[in-house]
Design a protein around this motif. Structure first.
Motif, PDB file in Angstrom:
ATOM      1  N   THR A  13      83.570  48.700  48.077  1.00 41.00           N
ATOM      2  CA  THR A  13      84.029  47.926  46.820  1.00 41.00           C
ATOM      3  C   THR A  13      82.794  46.980  46.486  1.00 41.00           C
ATOM      4  N   VAL A  14      82.356  47.390  45.258  1.00 40.82           N
ATOM      5  CA  VAL A  14      81.156  46.558  44.665  1.00 40.82           C
ATOM      6  C   VAL A  14      81.648  45.902  43.465  1.00 40.82           C
ATOM      7  N   PHE A  15      81.167  44.744  43.346  1.00 38.13           N
ATOM      8  CA  PHE A  15      81.794  43.561  42.544  1.00 38.13           C
ATOM      9  C   PHE A  15      80.435  42.986  41.699  1.00 38.13           C
ATOM     10  N   ILE A  16      80.548  43.188  40.335  1.00 42.41           N
ATOM     11  CA  ILE A  16      79.407  42.922  39.598  1.00 42.41           C
ATOM     12  C   ILE A  16      79.798  41.755  38.724  1.00 42.41           C
ATOM     13  N   VAL A  17      78.740  40.597  38.901  1.00 39.02           N
ATOM     14  CA  VAL A  17      79.005  39.668  38.103  1.00 39.02           C
ATOM     15  C   VAL A  17      77.784  39.221  37.191  1.00 39.02           C
ATOM     16  N   ASP A  18      77.910  39.435  35.897  1.00 36.16           N
ATOM     17  CA  ASP A  18      76.707  39.539  35.104  1.00 36.16           C
ATOM     18  C   ASP A  18      77.303  39.363  33.660  1.00 36.16           C
ATOM     19  N   ASP A  19      76.855  38.248  32.680  1.00 37.64           N
ATOM     20  CA  ASP A  19      77.499  38.132  31.501  1.00 37.64           C
ATOM     21  C   ASP A  19      76.665  38.916  30.240  1.00 37.64           C
ATOM     22  N   GLU A  20      75.885  39.749  30.734  1.00 37.97           N
ATOM     23  CA  GLU A  20      75.421  40.626  29.725  1.00 37.97           C
ATOM     24  C   GLU A  20      76.019  42.035  30.107  1.00 37.97           C
ATOM     25  N   PRO A  21      76.974  42.377  28.952  1.00 37.59           N
ATOM     26  CA  PRO A  21      77.814  43.798  29.137  1.00 37.59           C
ATOM     27  C   PRO A  21      76.936  45.033  29.323  1.00 37.59           C
ATOM     28  N   SER A  22      75.583  45.001  28.614  1.00 33.37           N
ATOM     29  CA  SER A  22      74.794  46.307  28.783  1.00 33.37           C
ATOM     30  C   SER A  22      74.044  46.255  30.206  1.00 33.37           C
ATOM     31  N   SER A  23      73.951  45.110  30.996  1.00 35.40           N
ATOM     32  CA  SER A  23      73.569  45.222  32.261  1.00 35.40           C
ATOM     33  C   SER A  23      74.778  45.624  33.066  1.00 35.40           C
ATOM     34  N   ARG A  29      76.768  52.713  35.689  1.00 33.82           N
ATOM     35  CA  ARG A  29      76.676  54.243  35.691  1.00 33.82           C
ATOM     36  C   ARG A  29      75.778  54.477  36.709  1.00 33.82           C
ATOM     37  N   THR A  30      74.605  53.719  36.979  1.00 32.16           N
ATOM     38  CA  THR A  30      73.785  53.982  38.130  1.00 32.16           C
ATOM     39  C   THR A  30      74.613  54.281  39.567  1.00 32.16           C
ATOM     40  N   LEU A  31      75.537  53.380  39.993  1.00 35.67           N
ATOM     41  CA  LEU A  31      76.185  53.620  40.951  1.00 35.67           C
ATOM     42  C   LEU A  31      77.299  54.828  40.947  1.00 35.67           C
ATOM     43  N   SER A  37      82.830  54.842  43.681  1.00 36.40           N
ATOM     44  CA  SER A  37      84.093  54.928  42.795  1.00 36.40           C
ATOM     45  C   SER A  37      84.784  53.613  42.779  1.00 36.40           C
ATOM     46  N   ARG A  38      84.385  52.749  43.743  1.00 38.78           N
ATOM     47  CA  ARG A  38      85.388  51.416  43.628  1.00 38.78           C
ATOM     48  C   ARG A  38      84.317  50.392  43.183  1.00 38.78           C
TER      49      ARG A  38
END
Length: 357
Positions: A13-23, A29-31, A37-38
């Protein structure tokens, strides 16, 4: 992650915290291209704790600079959480390549850095590496828990075996002049009940329950002709009988368990009198170990109400009255009061013939 040494990406499970939607979109997509899938993300760092609790992620990708909430604040929160919940790797995403920025994040527990704009291959390699580290940490944690459980189980087995040996040793001594072994059982139970009545803590109560049966272990060294004698002992025989206190204490001396240490004190001092007229050391008052003062009361009471080759059993009211009369002389007055409370509550174990069983 389950079923082998190599990390299974679909389990992560990968959790991304970034205020830039493009980032966020680029990272997702990269992962996804390499099998993840998580993947979960938020562009609102103020909701970090909410997502963290719900997702229980295996790795966090955290943007270094977010206006709504400082990433350093989030790292501090994770640092406190890590102390209780174990290793959770954080990959910091930053366009600030200064040493100062990296040192601040590392000091707060960040595992690695990824500089923006980032290379997709580097993203995958860094995430994979952190997940493998997390997996190995979890494997180690599981193995440690398994080993701890095995150690606890083995320790409990040894503890129970130790207590069983103590019980059998006590019965071996008691069989010399009580072929049922019931006396040591009643003394142990009544000592623990008296200790409870005194308000002593549960662990101490349990230790005296286990140690009290060894109070007369020294009788092993007393000849049967004296132990089973039906007439009054001669002065010489009485002196030999009294030696069972010292012999018992010597037998138990040097024991490393709390049970043996207490048993040693009881064996030596349970015939001391509160007024100093007892034996073997003539101890007086609170110089007598508390456990010995407790056992003295219940041991004498049980001896009075039990039938032996040399005496008839006393009626319980007469035995209780004798214990009360001896408060301050033979017995510790506080121990006597606690014993009387047990008697009034019907919480004293009696010989079967008296208990109606």
């Amino acid at each position: 992650m389950r079923g082998g040494l190599f990390v299974q990406l679909e389990d992560m499970t990968v959790f991304i915290v970034d205020d830039e939607p493009s980032s966020v979109a680029l990272l997702q997509r990269t992962l996804e291209r390499v099998g993840f899938s998580r993947i979960y993300a938020t562009t609102d760092p103020t909701r970090f704790e909410e997502f963290l609790q719900r997702l229980d992620p295996d790795v966090i990708l955290l943007d270094m600079h977010m206006p709504q909430r400082s990433s350093l604040e989030i790292l501090r929160f994770l640092q406190e959480r890590r102390e209780n919940n174990g290793y959770l790797p954080v990959l910091v995403l930053t366009s600030d390549a200064t040493a100062e920025a990296k040192h601040r994040a590392l000091n707060l527990g960040a595992a690695d850095f990824l500089q923006k704009p980032f290379d997709p291959l580097e993203v995958v390699l860094r995430v994979r590496h952190l997940l493998e580290t997390r997996y190995l940490h979890l494997r180690l944690k599981d193995e440690n828990l398994r080993l701890e459980a095995a150690v606890r189980a083995r320790t409990q087995e040894l503890h129970e075996a130790h207590l069983d040996v103590l019980k059998r040793l006590a019965y071996a001594a008691e069989f010399r002049d009580d072929d049922t072994g019931a006396h040591v059982h009643r003394v142990a139970e009544n000592a623990s009940r008296l200790a409870q009545s005194l308000g002593l803590e549960a662990g101490w109560v349990e230790v005296i329950r286990r140690a009290a049966p060894l109070h007369d272990i020294g009788k092993i060294a007393i000849p049967d002709a004296i132990l089973r004698k039906t007439s009054r002992l001669t002065p010489e025989e009485y002196e030999l009988m009294k030696s069972h206190t010292v012999v018992g204490a010597t037998m138990l001396e040097g024991g490393r368990s709390v049970y043996l240490q207490m048993a040693q004190r009881i064996a030596r001092s349970h015939h001391e009198h509160f007024d100093g007229s007892g034996y073997p050391d003539g101890l007086k008052g609170e110089a007598i170990p508390l456990e010995a003062r407790i056992v003295a009361v219940v041991d004498v009471f049980d001896a009075l109400v039990s039938q032996r080759p040399f005496k008839q059993a006393w009626p319980v009211p007469e035995a209780v009255a004798e214990i009360r009369r001896q408060a301050g002389f033979h017995f510790d007055p506080e121990a006597v009061e606690a014993f009387l409370r047990c008697v009034r509550a019907g919480d004293v174990l009696l010989p079967e013939a008296l208990a109606g069983g």
